[in-house]
Design a protein around this motif. Structure first.
Motif, PDB file in Angstrom:
ATOM      1  N   MET A  36     -38.736  33.407 -32.841  1.00 17.45           N
ATOM      2  CA  MET A  36     -39.808  32.795 -33.616  1.00 17.45           C
ATOM      3  C   MET A  36     -39.262  32.149 -34.887  1.00 17.45           C
ATOM      4  N   SER A  37     -38.309  32.795 -35.523  1.00 21.62           N
ATOM      5  CA  SER A  37     -37.795  32.239 -36.781  1.00 21.62           C
ATOM      6  C   SER A  37     -37.122  30.882 -36.554  1.00 21.62           C
TER       7      SER A  37
ATOM      8  N   LEU B 177     -37.375  25.028 -36.989  1.00 19.07           N
ATOM      9  CA  LEU B 177     -37.396  23.741 -36.307  1.00 19.07           C
ATOM     10  C   LEU B 177     -38.657  22.953 -36.667  1.00 19.07           C
ATOM     11  N   GLU B 178     -39.797  23.636 -36.718  1.00 18.59           N
ATOM     12  CA  GLU B 178     -41.050  22.960 -37.063  1.00 18.59           C
ATOM     13  C   GLU B 178     -41.022  22.433 -38.496  1.00 18.59           C
ATOM     14  N   ARG B 179     -40.289  23.071 -39.367  1.00 17.30           N
ATOM     15  CA  ARG B 179     -40.198  22.611 -40.763  1.00 17.30           C
ATOM     16  C   ARG B 179     -39.210  21.469 -40.935  1.00 17.30           C
TER      17      ARG B 179
ATOM     18  N   ASN C 230     -39.136  15.870 -37.962  1.00 19.67           N
ATOM     19  CA  ASN C 230     -40.247  15.011 -38.363  1.00 19.67           C
ATOM     20  C   ASN C 230     -41.309  14.873 -37.274  1.00 19.67           C
ATOM     21  N   TYR C 231     -41.010  15.252 -36.047  1.00 23.40           N
ATOM     22  CA  TYR C 231     -41.988  15.145 -34.962  1.00 23.40           C
ATOM     23  C   TYR C 231     -42.764  16.446 -34.751  1.00 23.40           C
ATOM     24  N   LEU C 232     -42.505  17.458 -35.581  1.00 23.91           N
ATOM     25  CA  LEU C 232     -43.199  18.745 -35.464  1.00 23.91           C
ATOM     26  C   LEU C 232     -43.867  19.118 -36.771  1.00 23.91           C
TER      27      LEU C 232
ATOM     28  N   VAL D 199     -45.578  24.233 -31.697  1.00 21.18           N
ATOM     29  CA  VAL D 199     -45.000  24.818 -30.488  1.00 21.18           C
ATOM     30  C   VAL D 199     -45.965  25.829 -29.871  1.00 21.18           C
ATOM     31  N   SER D 200     -46.537  26.691 -30.680  1.00 17.55           N
ATOM     32  CA  SER D 200     -47.481  27.674 -30.117  1.00 17.55           C
ATOM     33  C   SER D 200     -48.725  26.979 -29.573  1.00 17.55           C
ATOM     34  N   ALA D 201     -49.172  25.914 -30.233  1.00 18.08           N
ATOM     35  CA  ALA D 201     -50.320  25.161 -29.726  1.00 18.08           C
ATOM     36  C   ALA D 201     -49.973  24.499 -28.396  1.00 18.08           C
ATOM     37  N   ALA D 202     -48.757  23.976 -28.272  1.00 23.61           N
ATOM     38  CA  ALA D 202     -48.336  23.334 -27.022  1.00 23.61           C
ATOM     39  C   ALA D 202     -48.243  24.349 -25.889  1.00 23.61           C
TER      40      ALA D 202
END
Length: 99
Positions: free
Chosen positions: A1-2, A7-9, A12-14, A19-22
């Protein structure tokens, strides 16, 4: 998860939670009845504009798995592969008697 959070931070495309929503969107989509899936395939789904396109969500998951370390990608792939297995099940016969 970390690693997913990092990666989400940094990409620029996240955005946080993408990811959890996807994963959720893809999982819910593949568990719909076959007739709904066929209708979406033929005509699309107007709700995808507001609620997200599950096929794009699956593509995003593929990109994220490429960006993760091998260990983290393997863990995410294990989760996503359960829904992929449902998606790849053969269709039931059209007639009730199996013809």
């Amino acid at each position: 998860m970390s690693e997913i959070i990092r990666l989400e931070r940094t990409r620029n495309y996240l955005q946080p939670g993408d990811v959890s929503a996807a994963v959720s969107l893809w999982k819910n989509y593949v568990h719909q009845p076959a007739r709904d899936l066929w209708h979406d395939y033929e005509w699309g789904n107007v709700h995808w504009y507001c609620c997200g396109n599950p096929l794009e969500a699956r593509a995003l998951l593929g990109a994220v798995m490429q960006a993760l370390s091998p260990r983290s990608a393997r863990e995410l792939r294990k989760i996503v592969s359960r829904s992929d297995a449902v998606w790849n099940l053969p269709s039931p016969p059209y007639d009730a008697d199996g013809r």
